[in-house]
Design a protein around this motif. Sequence first.
Motif, PDB file in Angstrom:
ATOM      1  N   ARG A 105      -7.967  -1.075 -18.369  1.00  0.00           N
ATOM      2  CA  ARG A 105      -6.693  -1.281 -17.747  1.00  0.00           C
ATOM      3  C   ARG A 105      -7.100  -0.080 -16.328  1.00  0.00           C
ATOM      4  O   ARG A 105      -7.261   1.253 -16.654  1.00  0.00           O
ATOM      5  CB  ARG A 105      -4.912  -1.050 -17.684  1.00  0.00           C
TER       6      ARG A 105
ATOM      7  N   SER B 235      -7.588   0.625 -12.385  1.00  0.00           N
ATOM      8  CA  SER B 235      -6.847   0.210 -10.775  1.00  0.00           C
ATOM      9  C   SER B 235      -7.369  -0.983  -9.546  1.00  0.00           C
ATOM     10  O   SER B 235      -7.044  -1.296  -8.848  1.00  0.00           O
ATOM     11  CB  SER B 235      -6.429   1.284 -10.249  1.00  0.00           C
TER      12      SER B 235
ATOM     13  N   PHE C 223       0.113   4.061 -15.639  1.00  0.00           N
ATOM     14  CA  PHE C 223      -1.111   4.074 -14.762  1.00  0.00           C
ATOM     15  C   PHE C 223       0.260   4.822 -13.702  1.00  0.00           C
ATOM     16  O   PHE C 223      -0.349   6.287 -12.816  1.00  0.00           O
ATOM     17  CB  PHE C 223      -0.404   2.677 -13.610  1.00  0.00           C
TER      18      PHE C 223
ATOM     19  N   ILE D 255      -0.604   5.258  -7.979  1.00  0.00           N
ATOM     20  CA  ILE D 255      -1.399   4.992  -9.506  1.00  0.00           C
ATOM     21  C   ILE D 255      -3.162   5.657  -9.639  1.00  0.00           C
ATOM     22  O   ILE D 255      -3.967   6.260  -8.960  1.00  0.00           O
ATOM     23  CB  ILE D 255      -1.361   3.782  -8.857  1.00  0.00           C
TER      24      ILE D 255
ATOM     25  N   LEU E 207       0.536  -2.354 -12.451  1.00  0.00           N
ATOM     26  CA  LEU E 207       0.513  -0.587 -11.967  1.00  0.00           C
ATOM     27  C   LEU E 207       1.258   0.494 -11.758  1.00  0.00           C
ATOM     28  O   LEU E 207       0.701   1.585 -11.577  1.00  0.00           O
ATOM     29  CB  LEU E 207      -0.349  -0.872 -10.736  1.00  0.00           C
TER      30      LEU E 207
ATOM     31  N   CYS F 213      -3.677  -7.597 -16.074  1.00  0.00           N
ATOM     32  CA  CYS F 213      -3.947  -7.396 -14.930  1.00  0.00           C
ATOM     33  C   CYS F 213      -5.591  -8.073 -15.160  1.00  0.00           C
ATOM     34  O   CYS F 213      -6.043  -8.441 -16.921  1.00  0.00           O
ATOM     35  CB  CYS F 213      -4.181  -5.662 -14.844  1.00  0.00           C
TER      36      CYS F 213
ATOM     37  N   GLY G  15      -5.549  -4.354  -8.402  1.00  0.00           N
ATOM     38  CA  GLY G  15      -4.860  -4.038  -7.415  1.00  0.00           C
ATOM     39  C   GLY G  15      -5.694  -4.262  -5.692  1.00  0.00           C
ATOM     40  O   GLY G  15      -5.295  -5.382  -5.078  1.00  0.00           O
TER      41      GLY G  15
END
Length: 729
Positions: free
Chosen positions: A528, A530, A558, A564, A553, A513, A533
Amino acid sequence: MTEIAHGLESLAEAANELPEHYIETTTALVQSALRTLKHGDAFAVLDEYGDLGVSGPSAEGVYFNDTRYLSFLKLLIEGMRPLLLSSVVQDDNVALSVDLANPDVGAHGVISLPRDTIFIERTKFLWRGVLYERIGFRNFDGHRRQFSITICYDADFRDLFEIRGSQREQRGRVTLTHGKTGPEFHYDGLDGVKRATRLIFWPEPTSADHKSATFLIDIGPYERSSMFVSVACSDRSAPQLTHFSLAFRDRRRAIRAKTAAIATIDSSNDLFNEVCRRATSDLYMLVSRTPHGLYPYAGIPWYSTPFGRDGIITAMMLLWADPAVARGVLSFLSATQADRFDPAADAQPGKILHETRNGEMARLGEVPFRRYYGAVDATPLFVMLAGMYFERTGDSETIAKIWPNILAALRWIDEFGDRDGDGFVEYLRETENGLANQGWKDSHDSIFHADGSLAEGPIALCEVQGYVYAAKSAAGRLARLMGDDDAGAKFDAAAQALKAAFDKAFWCEDLGCYALALDGRKKPCRVRASNSGHALFAGIALPERAKTVAKTLLGRSFFSGWGIRTVASGEMRYNPISYHNGSIWPHDNAMIALGFFRYGLGREAIQIFSAMFEAAAHQDLRRLPELFCGFGRKPHRGPTAYPVACAPQAWAAASIFALLQASLGMELSSQAQSIRFVNPLMPKFLDTVTLTRLTIGESHVRLKLQRHGDDVTLNLLERKGDATVMLVK
């Protein structure tokens, strides 16, 4: 000192700090089923009985302009609390209906009024700064009955920030007088504003004092009777009172007028229909009319006011169903855009509003939020919304009107947002009173390194670079619309340069990510989160990164089963009960789902959609809250509630619209006069979805999508106009 030791030391230090958005409360909002009402700048938080403040200090109250005008209200029959039968906010959120019955009333072992003899029905709603209530009685006995009804009351005029935990050295003075129709509480504020709460009773009470009013009710066999209570809130001007029935009619007409033109959703799943109806009702209860158009206030009880970021994202998610909200948001934020430097408000010319407050503490500067600009993302999101709005509507008149504001926002991005000229937009608060973190995760500890140490600014957030990319891409299209092809080319080139630089600086192959942020030394926060996204949502991610991000995710660290998490389990500051470091936010998940759809990851979007629907099905009133805890899903139970989450919350309610859009691959283009469903998928809980009054330009359509296993078909049921409707695979 090692990095790990430094991180642990930072954790210990942070434990002793009071976070900016910390809400100090001795009771959780989820301890009882609270009922909320709102109209304009007034809202009410009540318990199941329709009372408030009965259980002790809490967020319950009647509020107006960020001040609590009524802090205690309790209904008694013969000195006792009635028995609760049912309590529900009506489907359109206009009114609260509470059904009650009398308890056994008697003395010395003799029952004079048997339980359940008198049925009591309370109906309450807000309209133009007044809380109206009708208390109806019905005698189910064959004998005439007499009993007393007592209304207890108090008003503390506490500022909303006091209720959230802020301490004040001094306050204004509260006095009580008795008017012709009931008690009047007056507050002489330190800001020079005179605030007043008037209680109006009909009929007049038999007796009254500074704490209560008592009424003697005489009702014949099987007869009905009513009494009325109004609570009027005033500061700069007094509200206009009217009769209960007239106010109720006008309130209902107003909500119908706001929703008259929106697209509606009907499906084969009755439970999903309930979720959609509640989301719609919540949104349009929170949507207020301003001099600049409709604006969705963020949420009740803590954020019932315009927030730039929240309003923009809500408008984005609702855009396919009702573009009028986006037009109101763009107009309001243009009118409130910063035009000067103000360090106390974190303002520079061209910056878009974070929030505005009208309470005493904001007016006095005790909190910096009277008109506050401490959001790094609202400005690029504003430009991004303008581009999306034009694509959806073709409304060049509105774009031309706000074009100077769009250009000012773009100048802010380049001149003040990019402090060091490295091409990335960063934030750093101007004073110690401002928010330490100024993205949507604005808790004091939400931006950190892998060892747990807090990032030091200026901080460049992952998602903000995505929003800037989308803003400059939109600016390129809009500049050409305005006849400036050269500027359009420059914006396009800047967007592409940012896309390449972003991948180089933020991508972490081993994490699967993007880095959460870059700190002031340009060191990546290898966490890591969200936020990655949102890079897909904005379109800045390289196509080859999308599947990897989605896989990360939706991995076990997650994806909790309910959605998530904001931060993956295993990260140093992960805490599923925290506000931003492991909790689950519906709007966050919806934006990620839209990002998955953008990159052709429909099945991944469906996984989020299904989880969010199942979470909503477990909620009171089928209402998605602001957030819930990030604990893993367990059999036979719903998600764990976050103790002080707002409900309703605008962008949480709007998430349902975005999730459906991502699932169906819905694209609306005014220029092409087309409604397209690109590689549509439907979750297993839906067999059919019917969309009514879906508009593009002057065309209106009603259509039905049907699932056949993994396939989806489209049936155009009705069309007015010549718009093209197509399914693309």
